[in-house]
Design a protein around this motif. Structure first.
Motif, mmCIF file in Angstrom:
data_model
loop_
_atom_site.group_PDB
_atom_site.id
_atom_site.type_symbol
_atom_site.label_atom_id
_atom_site.label_comp_id
_atom_site.label_asym_id
_atom_site.label_seq_id
_atom_site.Cartn_x
_atom_site.Cartn_y
_atom_site.Cartn_z
ATOM 1 N N PHE A 165 -2.707 -0.194 4.591
ATOM 2 C CA PHE A 165 -1.292 -0.487 4.436
ATOM 3 C C PHE A 165 -1.113 -1.991 4.546
ATOM 4 O O PHE A 165 -1.636 -2.620 5.475
ATOM 5 C CB PHE A 165 -0.467 0.219 5.512
ATOM 6 N N ASP A 166 -0.362 -2.564 3.593
ATOM 7 C CA ASP A 166 -0.163 -4.017 3.601
ATOM 8 C C ASP A 166 1.057 -4.344 2.744
ATOM 9 O O ASP A 166 1.289 -3.711 1.703
ATOM 10 C CB ASP A 166 -1.405 -4.722 3.040
ATOM 11 N N ASN A 167 1.840 -5.312 3.203
ATOM 12 C CA ASN A 167 3.017 -5.754 2.445
ATOM 13 C C ASN A 167 3.960 -4.612 2.092
ATOM 14 O O ASN A 167 4.495 -4.534 0.985
ATOM 15 C CB ASN A 167 2.587 -6.482 1.163
ATOM 16 N N GLY A 168 4.153 -3.702 3.056
ATOM 17 C CA GLY A 168 5.140 -2.644 2.882
ATOM 18 C C GLY A 168 4.697 -1.433 2.098
ATOM 19 O O GLY A 168 5.506 -0.526 1.855
ATOM 20 N N GLU A 169 3.416 -1.349 1.717
ATOM 21 C CA GLU A 169 2.942 -0.226 0.911
ATOM 22 C C GLU A 169 1.560 0.224 1.339
ATOM 23 O O GLU A 169 0.729 -0.598 1.728
ATOM 24 C CB GLU A 169 2.886 -0.605 -0.574
ATOM 25 N N ALA A 170 1.311 1.525 1.245
ATOM 26 C CA ALA A 170 -0.053 2.027 1.390
ATOM 27 C C ALA A 170 -0.882 1.488 0.230
ATOM 28 O O ALA A 170 -0.410 1.425 -0.907
ATOM 29 C CB ALA A 170 -0.069 3.542 1.406
ATOM 30 N N THR A 171 -2.109 1.089 0.526
ATOM 31 C CA THR A 171 -2.939 0.436 -0.501
ATOM 32 C C THR A 171 -3.852 1.411 -1.236
ATOM 33 O O THR A 171 -4.504 1.020 -2.198
ATOM 34 C CB THR A 171 -3.804 -0.660 0.144
ATOM 35 N N PHE A 172 -3.932 2.645 -0.807
ATOM 36 C CA PHE A 172 -4.816 3.600 -1.468
ATOM 37 C C PHE A 172 -4.004 4.548 -2.350
ATOM 38 O O PHE A 172 -2.842 4.842 -2.086
ATOM 39 C CB PHE A 172 -5.647 4.386 -0.447
ATOM 40 N N LYS A 173 -4.633 5.025 -3.402
ATOM 41 C CA LYS A 173 -3.992 5.908 -4.362
ATOM 42 C C LYS A 173 -4.364 7.360 -4.075
ATOM 43 O O LYS A 173 -5.344 7.652 -3.390
ATOM 44 C CB LYS A 173 -4.393 5.546 -5.790
ATOM 45 N N CYS A 174 -3.589 8.251 -4.637
ATOM 46 C CA CYS A 174 -3.878 9.678 -4.506
ATOM 47 C C CYS A 174 -4.546 10.184 -5.780
ATOM 48 O O CYS A 174 -4.101 9.865 -6.885
ATOM 49 C CB CYS A 174 -2.595 10.462 -4.259
ATOM 50 N N SER A 175 -5.590 10.950 -5.596
ATOM 51 C CA SER A 175 -6.260 11.551 -6.750
ATOM 52 C C SER A 175 -5.596 12.882 -7.090
ATOM 53 O O SER A 175 -4.666 13.326 -6.409
ATOM 54 C CB SER A 175 -7.749 11.744 -6.443
ATOM 55 N N HIS A 176 -6.078 13.525 -8.102
ATOM 56 C CA HIS A 176 -5.505 14.796 -8.553
ATOM 57 C C HIS A 176 -5.553 15.839 -7.434
ATOM 58 O O HIS A 176 -6.545 15.971 -6.719
ATOM 59 C CB HIS A 176 -6.271 15.325 -9.773
ATOM 60 N N ALA A 177 -4.450 16.572 -7.308
ATOM 61 C CA ALA A 177 -4.389 17.642 -6.319
ATOM 62 C C ALA A 177 -4.181 18.972 -7.034
ATOM 63 O O ALA A 177 -3.315 19.089 -7.909
ATOM 64 C CB ALA A 177 -3.250 17.397 -5.334
ATOM 65 N N SER A 178 -4.984 19.972 -6.667
ATOM 66 C CA SER A 178 -4.794 21.301 -7.240
ATOM 67 C C SER A 178 -3.528 21.930 -6.649
ATOM 68 O O SER A 178 -2.972 21.433 -5.670
ATOM 69 C CB SER A 178 -6.015 22.182 -6.962
#
Length: 549
Positions: free
Chosen positions: A323-336
């Motif tokens: 988390f940096d500059n007001g946002e989570a830095t990691f993305k979400c992959s496809h979820a079933s």
């Protein structure tokens, strides 16, 4: 190797000083560069742990849940996936575990101990001792043991599940609200070590005196922090904190575990003491692999601009900035999107209640705002439509219904009445109904109830509310009828809109109407609840009649 210069908050040595912290995946070195706090520097401090949470209540899949709570400085959580286990069984638990591994947040799992929570309701799957045995190596505890009558009474099914936790040397979490004396002692004697259901200070102190740890809860439907806060001064080593069940709008507006930190410091708890229930106690109790910001620890910490109140700048987990500059830095992959939901249609007649006598007395569920417990209210209605019992604005009594969503043939709707919602028109409905997650509806009239029911079944899960012109608003929950894979802020805004509709258009006065409604079917919290097989007296642990006498 990475470095950061900040005021270092040493919760073990109980000191704060300017330092250069060097880290990779672990904390490599902490070099002191000053004697007193440097006001020009931010603060480098440990993160927080949620000691008991149902991710499903956020209506987010684990990856998006992770993006949400890291935004408030939470670095780990002990998660009980019994909501989706009631829908999908082992497949649901493994879905949660596997999806959680796709995010850097430390999501530890406690295995569901009561699926179904009682034998008196219809759910979608079983999760028995064999599943517990085979998955315990991927867990840190046996989750809340809600069936206390079964445990105290020696139910062999419950005892086998407890035996699996003992076999694997895992702690056993409890769930035993408003119970004291001999029953409580017998319950604890089976090795149950925590409880997060305390509503009063006396209740908490009795449980602590018998060896329990108390997990203080502040969620959406149940908020016990004010009542139990004195434990921060009298029993700091016997407490932890949790959100248990929290909707995304509540987290957006009030925060996550950081709200415990802010509250405690504002009310006189030292920063070093506040980290005991928020970090150290859960690490020790559940043996969690979470850093305490000491040399050699995993590099799990947060950067805050201020000390007295969390003003988050960054979050680092095992050396990775998440988390940096007001946002989570990691993305979400496809979820079933696994689910279990039959198709059914309903008419207003499905929601009509007719009395067998001219002068009936009914048992009515009395809801209590921001609490999970209910009372029983006796009501003698004036019959204005022949033998049909209708809502009463004067008495603040409206209809409540539960519909089985797992049956492959039409099953009767179970109807009852509820007091204390403030609902004046229309209806609200949800496929989130603890713990079996059948469809729950609260409505002022049968027509509105049939319309929201048909929409829930058309969506195969979600929350729905009516507008005065007859149109519907909804949020679809395609994962188990409980969750969705989308950005948490977007979901929070959509949910805020739904709550506003429930308040402004339907008239309910409940703080969190969909959350409170979801607990009206939970048979393990007193006093009277409703399920897909009928009205239930929790204290007697048996069904009871809608009509008295």
């Amino acid at each position: 190797m990475k470095t950061i210069k900040a005021n270092y908050v040493d919760i073990i040595g109980k000191q704060i000083f300017p330092a250069i912290i060097s880290y990779s995946k672990t904390i490599v070195n902490i070099e002191r560069v000053g004697e007193s706090v440097d006001n020009s520097l931010p603060y480098c401090m440990p993160g927080f742990i949620d000691s008991h949470v149902h991710i499903e209540s956020s209506m987010l899949n684990p990856q998006n849940f992770a993006r949400m709570i890291v935004s408030f400085g939470t670095i780990a959580a002990v998660c009980d996936p019994h909501e989706i286990a009631n829908v999908l069984g082992r497949d649901g638990v493994e879905y949660m575990m596997n999806d959680a591994r796709k995010s850097p947040l430390k999501l530890f799992f406690a295995l569901p101990s009561c699926v179904p929570s009682t034998p008196f309701e219809t759910n979608g799957a079983q999760f028995d001792y064999k599943e517990i045995d085979s998955l315990m190596h991927r867990s840190v505890a046996l989750a809340e043991l809600m069936n206390y009558p079964g445990l105290v009474g020696g139910d062999p099914i419950v005892l086998k599940r407890v035996a699996m936790a003992k076999k694997h040397h895992r702690p056993i979490d409890g769930h035993i609200p408003a119970i004291s004396g001999d029953v409580l002692r017998k319950y604890i004697a089976h090795g149950v070590s925590t409880d997060h259901e305390c509503f009063t200070l006396d209740e908490a102190k009795e449980k602590i005196s018998l060896g329990m740890k108390i997990i203080i809860r502040d969620g959406s439907a149940a908020r016990n922090l004010d009542a139990l806060f004195p434990l921060f001064f009298s029993n700091i080593d016997e407490i932890m904190v949790c959100t248990d069940d929290a909707h995304p709008d509540d987290i957006l507006m009030r925060g996550h575990i950081n709200k415990f930190y802010d509250y405690a410091l504002a009310h006189g708890v030292s920063i070093f003491d506040v980290y005991r229930p928020l970090l150290l106690n859960p690490i020790n109790h559940y043996k969690l692999r979470v850093g305490r910001l000491q040399v050699g620890d995993r590099a799990d910490f947060i950067i805050s601009d201020t000390l007295e109140k969390i003003n988050l700048r960054s979050v680092i987990i095992e050396g990775q900035t998440v988390f940096d500059n007001g946002e989570a830095t990691f993305k979400c992959s496809h979820a079933s999107r696994p689910n279990k939901f039959v198709s059914s249609t309903f008419t207003p007649s499905d929601f009509m209640v007719h009395t067998p006598t001219d002068n009936p007395t009914l048992r009515v569920i009395e809801a209590i705002d921001t609490q999970l417990v209910t009372n029983e209210f006796r009501w003698s209605p004036i019959l204005s439509k022949g033998s049909e019992v209708v809502s009463s604005d004067e008495n603040d009594i409206v209809k409540i219904a539960i519909i089985n969503r797992y049956s492959y043939s039409n099953t009767p709707v179970v109807n009852g009445f509820i007091r204390g919602t403030g609902l004046k028109r229309g209806a609200i409905a949800s496929s989130v109904a603890h713990d079996s997650h059948n469809v729950v509806i609260i409505g002022h009239d049968s027509m509105s109830m049939s319309r929201v029911a048909n929409e829930i079944f058309r969506l195969h899960g979600g929350i729905v509310a009516t507008l005065p012109d007859g149109t519907l608003r909804s949020i679809k929950l395609p994962i188990g009828g409980l969750m969705v894979s989308k950005d948490w802020r977007l979901l929070a805004k959509q949910y805020i809109r739904m709550v506003d509709i429930a308040h402004s258009q339907c008239g309910t006065t409940l703080t969190s109407p969909f959350m409170t409604m979801a607990f009206m079917s939970l048979f393990v919290i007193p006093k009277i609840k409703i399920g897909d097989r009928g009205l239930f007296d929790v204290e007697k642990f048996q069904f009871t009649d809608l009509f008295v006498g």
